[in-house]
Enzyme design. Structure first.
Site, PDB file in Angstrom:
ATOM      1  N   THR A 294       0.870  -1.174  -0.024  1.00  0.00           N
ATOM      2  CA  THR A 294      -0.034  -0.129   0.061  1.00  0.00           C
ATOM      3  C   THR A 294       0.808   1.491   0.052  1.00  0.00           C
ATOM      4  O   THR A 294       1.969   1.179   0.507  1.00  0.00           O
ATOM      5  CB  THR A 294      -0.994  -0.115   1.279  1.00  0.00           C
ATOM      6  OG1 THR A 294      -1.668   1.216   1.482  1.00  0.00           O
ATOM      7  CG2 THR A 294      -0.064  -0.110   2.827  1.00  0.00           C
TER       8      THR A 294
ATOM      9  N   GLU B 128       0.302   3.471   2.062  1.00  0.00           N
ATOM     10  CA  GLU B 128       0.291   3.967   3.319  1.00  0.00           C
ATOM     11  C   GLU B 128       1.432   3.833   4.124  1.00  0.00           C
ATOM     12  O   GLU B 128       1.893   4.415   4.933  1.00  0.00           O
ATOM     13  CB  GLU B 128      -0.867   3.629   4.180  1.00  0.00           C
ATOM     14  CG  GLU B 128      -2.285   3.616   3.486  1.00  0.00           C
ATOM     15  CD  GLU B 128      -3.358   3.586   4.236  1.00  0.00           C
ATOM     16  OE1 GLU B 128      -3.180   3.443   5.703  1.00  0.00           O
ATOM     17  OE2 GLU B 128      -4.374   3.726   4.003  1.00  0.00           O
TER      18      GLU B 128
ATOM     19  N   TYR C 233      -2.179  -0.587  11.041  1.00  0.00           N
ATOM     20  CA  TYR C 233      -2.140  -1.408   9.837  1.00  0.00           C
ATOM     21  C   TYR C 233      -0.978  -0.978   8.842  1.00  0.00           C
ATOM     22  O   TYR C 233      -0.414  -1.809   8.465  1.00  0.00           O
ATOM     23  CB  TYR C 233      -3.505  -0.630   9.066  1.00  0.00           C
ATOM     24  CG  TYR C 233      -3.533  -0.869   7.566  1.00  0.00           C
ATOM     25  CD1 TYR C 233      -3.777  -2.491   6.945  1.00  0.00           C
ATOM     26  CD2 TYR C 233      -3.275   0.054   6.496  1.00  0.00           C
ATOM     27  CE1 TYR C 233      -3.335  -2.540   5.717  1.00  0.00           C
ATOM     28  CE2 TYR C 233      -3.263  -0.432   5.271  1.00  0.00           C
ATOM     29  CZ  TYR C 233      -3.470  -1.556   4.811  1.00  0.00           C
ATOM     30  OH  TYR C 233      -3.133  -1.783   3.357  1.00  0.00           O
TER      31      TYR C 233
ATOM     32  N   LYS D 257       1.812  -3.507   7.614  1.00  0.00           N
ATOM     33  CA  LYS D 257       2.202  -3.599   6.191  1.00  0.00           C
ATOM     34  C   LYS D 257       3.585  -3.442   5.851  1.00  0.00           C
ATOM     35  O   LYS D 257       4.408  -4.250   5.116  1.00  0.00           O
ATOM     36  CB  LYS D 257       1.282  -2.886   5.169  1.00  0.00           C
ATOM     37  CG  LYS D 257      -0.105  -3.366   5.027  1.00  0.00           C
ATOM     38  CD  LYS D 257      -0.252  -4.708   4.425  1.00  0.00           C
ATOM     39  CE  LYS D 257      -0.075  -4.700   3.111  1.00  0.00           C
ATOM     40  NZ  LYS D 257      -0.493  -5.905   2.521  1.00  0.00           N
TER      41      LYS D 257
HETATM   42  P1  NAD Z   1      -9.987  -7.256   2.232  1.00  0.00           P
HETATM   43  O1  NAD Z   1      -9.781  -7.147   3.508  1.00  0.00           O
HETATM   44  O2  NAD Z   1     -11.147  -6.852   1.336  1.00  0.00           O
HETATM   45  O3  NAD Z   1      -9.562  -8.524   1.672  1.00  0.00           O
HETATM   46  C1  NAD Z   1      -8.473  -9.519   2.401  1.00  0.00           C
HETATM   47  C2  NAD Z   1      -8.709 -10.736   2.354  1.00  0.00           C
HETATM   48  O4  NAD Z   1      -7.675 -11.808   3.164  1.00  0.00           O
HETATM   49  C3  NAD Z   1     -10.013 -11.650   2.883  1.00  0.00           C
HETATM   50  O5  NAD Z   1     -10.502 -12.067   1.764  1.00  0.00           O
HETATM   51  C4  NAD Z   1      -9.717 -12.312   3.890  1.00  0.00           C
HETATM   52  O6  NAD Z   1     -10.621 -13.408   4.444  1.00  0.00           O
HETATM   53  C5  NAD Z   1      -8.257 -12.710   3.495  1.00  0.00           C
HETATM   54  N1  NAD Z   1      -7.500 -12.942   4.860  1.00  0.00           N
HETATM   55  C6  NAD Z   1      -7.293 -12.342   5.887  1.00  0.00           C
HETATM   56  N2  NAD Z   1      -6.512 -12.951   6.808  1.00  0.00           N
HETATM   57  C7  NAD Z   1      -6.109 -13.882   6.223  1.00  0.00           C
HETATM   58  C8  NAD Z   1      -5.321 -15.051   6.834  1.00  0.00           C
HETATM   59  N3  NAD Z   1      -4.685 -14.907   7.881  1.00  0.00           N
HETATM   60  N4  NAD Z   1      -5.088 -16.050   6.003  1.00  0.00           N
HETATM   61  C9  NAD Z   1      -5.611 -16.050   4.782  1.00  0.00           C
HETATM   62  N5  NAD Z   1      -6.494 -15.035   4.149  1.00  0.00           N
HETATM   63  C10 NAD Z   1      -6.647 -14.071   5.054  1.00  0.00           C
HETATM   64  O7  NAD Z   1      -8.598  -6.322   1.603  1.00  0.00           O
HETATM   65  P2  NAD Z   1      -8.289  -5.672   0.128  1.00  0.00           P
HETATM   66  O8  NAD Z   1      -8.843  -4.155   0.290  1.00  0.00           O
HETATM   67  O9  NAD Z   1      -9.054  -6.728  -0.888  1.00  0.00           O
HETATM   68  O10 NAD Z   1      -6.904  -5.651   0.126  1.00  0.00           O
HETATM   69  C11 NAD Z   1      -5.835  -6.895  -0.394  1.00  0.00           C
HETATM   70  C12 NAD Z   1      -4.549  -6.556  -0.306  1.00  0.00           C
HETATM   71  O11 NAD Z   1      -4.220  -5.161  -0.999  1.00  0.00           O
HETATM   72  C13 NAD Z   1      -3.911  -6.072   1.193  1.00  0.00           C
HETATM   73  O12 NAD Z   1      -2.687  -6.581   1.312  1.00  0.00           O
HETATM   74  C14 NAD Z   1      -4.119  -4.667   1.337  1.00  0.00           C
HETATM   75  O13 NAD Z   1      -3.154  -4.232   2.158  1.00  0.00           O
HETATM   76  C15 NAD Z   1      -3.526  -4.262  -0.179  1.00  0.00           C
HETATM   77  N6  NAD Z   1      -3.984  -2.843  -0.499  1.00  0.00           N
HETATM   78  C16 NAD Z   1      -5.591  -2.450  -0.592  1.00  0.00           C
HETATM   79  C17 NAD Z   1      -5.840  -1.456  -0.927  1.00  0.00           C
HETATM   80  C18 NAD Z   1      -7.131  -0.850  -1.019  1.00  0.00           C
HETATM   81  O14 NAD Z   1      -7.516   0.044  -1.227  1.00  0.00           O
HETATM   82  N7  NAD Z   1      -8.077  -1.556  -0.532  1.00  0.00           N
HETATM   83  C19 NAD Z   1      -4.901  -0.561  -1.536  1.00  0.00           C
HETATM   84  C20 NAD Z   1      -3.528  -0.858  -1.685  1.00  0.00           C
HETATM   85  C21 NAD Z   1      -3.172  -2.209  -1.250  1.00  0.00           C
HETATM   86  O1  DAU Z   2      -4.104   4.004   0.334  1.00  0.00           O
HETATM   87  C1  DAU Z   2      -4.422   2.539   0.338  1.00  0.00           C
HETATM   88  C2  DAU Z   2      -5.287   2.095   1.452  1.00  0.00           C
HETATM   89  O2  DAU Z   2      -6.600   2.505   1.452  1.00  0.00           O
HETATM   90  C3  DAU Z   2      -5.189   0.610   1.854  1.00  0.00           C
HETATM   91  O3  DAU Z   2      -3.840   0.183   1.819  1.00  0.00           O
HETATM   92  C4  DAU Z   2      -6.161   0.266   2.754  1.00  0.00           C
HETATM   93  O4  DAU Z   2      -6.413  -1.193   2.620  1.00  0.00           O
HETATM   94  C5  DAU Z   2      -7.563   0.676   2.575  1.00  0.00           C
HETATM   95  O5  DAU Z   2      -8.482   0.391   3.402  1.00  0.00           O
HETATM   96  C6  DAU Z   2      -7.673   2.247   2.263  1.00  0.00           C
HETATM   97  O6  DAU Z   2      -7.331   2.950   3.620  1.00  0.00           O
HETATM   98  P1  DAU Z   2      -8.174   4.130   4.005  1.00  0.00           P
HETATM   99  O7  DAU Z   2      -7.919   4.308   5.450  1.00  0.00           O
HETATM  100  O8  DAU Z   2      -7.478   5.376   3.135  1.00  0.00           O
HETATM  101  O9  DAU Z   2      -9.505   3.817   3.496  1.00  0.00           O
HETATM  102  P2  DAU Z   2     -11.144   4.094   4.167  1.00  0.00           P
HETATM  103  O10 DAU Z   2     -11.900   4.097   3.060  1.00  0.00           O
HETATM  104  O11 DAU Z   2     -11.171   3.655   5.309  1.00  0.00           O
HETATM  105  O12 DAU Z   2     -10.751   5.906   4.318  1.00  0.00           O
HETATM  106  C7  DAU Z   2     -10.672   6.691   3.080  1.00  0.00           C
HETATM  107  C8  DAU Z   2     -10.825   7.984   3.802  1.00  0.00           C
HETATM  108  O13 DAU Z   2     -11.949   8.409   4.182  1.00  0.00           O
HETATM  109  C9  DAU Z   2      -9.788   8.015   4.860  1.00  0.00           C
HETATM  110  O14 DAU Z   2      -9.256   9.534   4.922  1.00  0.00           O
HETATM  111  C10 DAU Z   2     -10.712   8.197   6.156  1.00  0.00           C
HETATM  112  C11 DAU Z   2     -11.998   8.696   5.437  1.00  0.00           C
HETATM  113  N1  DAU Z   2     -13.300   7.951   6.238  1.00  0.00           N
HETATM  114  C12 DAU Z   2     -13.639   6.668   6.077  1.00  0.00           C
HETATM  115  C13 DAU Z   2     -14.754   6.151   6.337  1.00  0.00           C
HETATM  116  C14 DAU Z   2     -14.658   4.731   6.661  1.00  0.00           C
HETATM  117  C15 DAU Z   2     -14.275   8.928   6.394  1.00  0.00           C
HETATM  118  O15 DAU Z   2     -14.218  10.092   6.355  1.00  0.00           O
HETATM  119  N2  DAU Z   2     -15.590   8.394   6.903  1.00  0.00           N
HETATM  120  C16 DAU Z   2     -15.641   6.960   6.980  1.00  0.00           C
HETATM  121  O16 DAU Z   2     -16.753   6.495   7.407  1.00  0.00           O
END
Ligand code: NAD
Ligand code: DAU
Length: 370
Positions: free
Chosen positions: A132, A134, A158, A162
């Site tokens: 990420t 982050e 978090y 990571k």
């Molecule tokens: P998510 O929370 O939607 O999905 C995570 C998945 O991992 C789930 O299906 C969960 O069951 C599985 N999991 C959790 N713990 C586990 C374990 N111990 N063993 C096996 N499986 C397990 O997450 P996401 O948003 O799809 O993110 C996926 C990856 O991408 C993560 O590594 C996250 O850090 C990274 N990432 C996410 C974002 C974002 O915006 N969501 C951005 C950049 C990077």
């Molecule tokens: O930047 C990549 C990351 O983006 C990933 O690594 C994380 O897994 C993913 O969850 C996401 O993290 P954020 O904390 O940025 O995502 P979230 O959707 O929780 O929040 C986005 C922004 O919105 C953040 O500044 C917090 C704000 N927020 C979030 C929620 C849930 C609100 O203002 N209100 C809310 O209810």
């Protein structure tokens, strides 16, 4: 065959679906099915023999060893993680366990398997760590976007977990020679996004007539990328990335949260107007800020564009419209998640991790809809 971890979550499921649509190469999908894992995300590949789903934990070294030995993957794409910043603040334990200990176990299992491969297969093997933006910390308003050379300054449990796993991945390459690749992506959005995150939460709360919580002043900035563009970037890095290199992935869409929420409200006003004629923006409620909230993320994705030719296909306008439409068309998916019914379904359709290990064919049969 590739091994995908976390392929029942938001990005992992999109990746598996895109992979199977574009390639004949099978996928072993290892997912613990935490609260964020949802097998309905994979409904469209039920019955596809190229998709082998295994419910299990990346912390389980014995299971990992058996999976590597049994399926002989040529690559690992590691998505599995605890992913929600707010949950990490409330309870960091699971983040340390899965994101650090789990990644360590996966690296060790991959290393053991890789070290016994014949030389050509060893050279071709890849371990791709999905990370990420982050981990880089927070940006001041005038600072340039994160480049790959920026140091890590993670601020939440978090992002610290990571960053720790990214360091392990780097060390496994430097010390043991494991051919690793790391991507650092910005905020994703799109189908199957769990409605605890800002965009899906805003959509489902708006439709349910609930408040739309905006943390603090709502002027925190994130850089948004449509999830399928993240998936194409991961594929691109897997295909052509240089082992040991890291690649930033982003959409060049820096936007304050409050603007995101207003954009979603405006789309809903157009596509599903409120019955009382008011705009959905009337539901916006500013709430207490997230502790330690990073103020701004922005990703410099020029390296992956320059070296690997990757570019996002969606603009923010096209991606967010598709996303809102997807949620409007998938009320059943949302209802399942909100009521918890998707968990009941997991219990009835699949066995526990232990029994799955002893009877993988039963799981594959279930996955194939037998
Ligand atoms: P998510 O929370 O939607 O999905 C995570 C998945 O991992 C789930 O299906 C969960 O069951 C599985 N999991 C959790 N713990 C586990 C374990 N111990 N063993 C096996 N499986 C397990 O997450 P996401 O948003 O799809 O993110 C996926 C990856 O991408 C993560 O590594 C996250 O850090 C990274 N990432 C996410 C974002 C974002 O915006 N969501 C951005 C950049 C990077
Ligand atoms: O930047 C990549 C990351 O983006 C990933 O690594 C994380 O897994 C993913 O969850 C996401 O993290 P954020 O904390 O940025 O995502 P979230 O959707 O929780 O929040 C986005 C922004 O919105 C953040 O500044 C917090 C704000 N927020 C979030 C929620 C849930 C609100 O203002 N209100 C809310 O209810």
């Amino acid at each position: 065959m590739i091994l995908v971890t976390g392929g029942a979550g938001f990005i992992g499921a999109n990746f598996v679906l895109d992979w199977l649509a574009a390639s004949s190469e099978p996928v072993v999908n290892l997912d613990k099915l935490s609260y964020a894992g949802n097998l309905h995300n994979l409904d469209s590949v039920r019955g596809d023999a190229r998709h082998v789903f295994v419910q299990g934990d990346i912390c389980d070294a014995a299971l990992l060893e058996r999976l590597f030995a049994g399926h002989q993957p040529r690559a690992v794409v590691h998505f599995a993680a605890e992913s929600h910043v707010d949950r990490s603040i409330h309870g960091p334990q699971d983040f340390i366990q899965t994101n650090i200990v789990g990644s360590f176990r996966l690296l060790e299992a991959a290393r053991g398997y890789w070290s016994r491969l014949p030389a050509d297969a060893r050279a071709a093997f890849r371990f791709l760590q999905v990370s990420t933006d982050e981990v880089y910390g927070t940006l001041a308003p005038a600072e340039p976007a994160f480049s790959e050379t920026r140091g890590f300054e993670p601020n939440s449990p978090y992002s610290a977990s990571k960053a720790a796993s990214d360091h392990l991945v780097r060390a496994w390459q430097h010390t043991y020679g494991l051919p690793v690749l790391t991507t650092h992506c910005s905020n994703n959005y799109g189908p199957y996004h769990f409605p605890e995150k800002l965009i899906p939460l805003t959509i489902v709360n708006a439709l349910a007539g609930r408040p739309l919580p905006v943390y603090g002043d709502g002027l925190q900035v994130r850089d948004w990328l449509y999830v399928r563009d993240h998936c194409s970037a991961v594929r691109c890095v897997l295909d052509a990335g240089q082992p040991g290199q890291t690649y930033n992935v982003g959409g060049g869409n820096e936007k304050p949260n409050i603007e995101i929420v207003h954009t979603v409200c405006a789309l809903l006003d157009e596509l599903r107007p409120r019955a009382d004629g008011q705009g959905y923006a009337c539901q916006i409620t500013h709430v207490r800020d997230r502790p330690g909230h990073d103020r701004r993320y922005a990703v410099d994705a020029r390296k992956i564009e320059r070296e690997l030719g990757w570019r996002p296909a969606e603009t923010f306008a096209s991606g967010i419209r598709k996303t809102v439409q997807w949620y409007l068309e998938h009320a059943d998916w949302v209802a399942n998640v909100q009521t918890g019914a998707y968990r009941d379904w997991v219990q009835t359709q699949y066995q526990s991790a232990e029994s799955a290990e002893s009877a993988p064919s039963a799981r594959q049969a279930a996955d194939a809809g037998a």
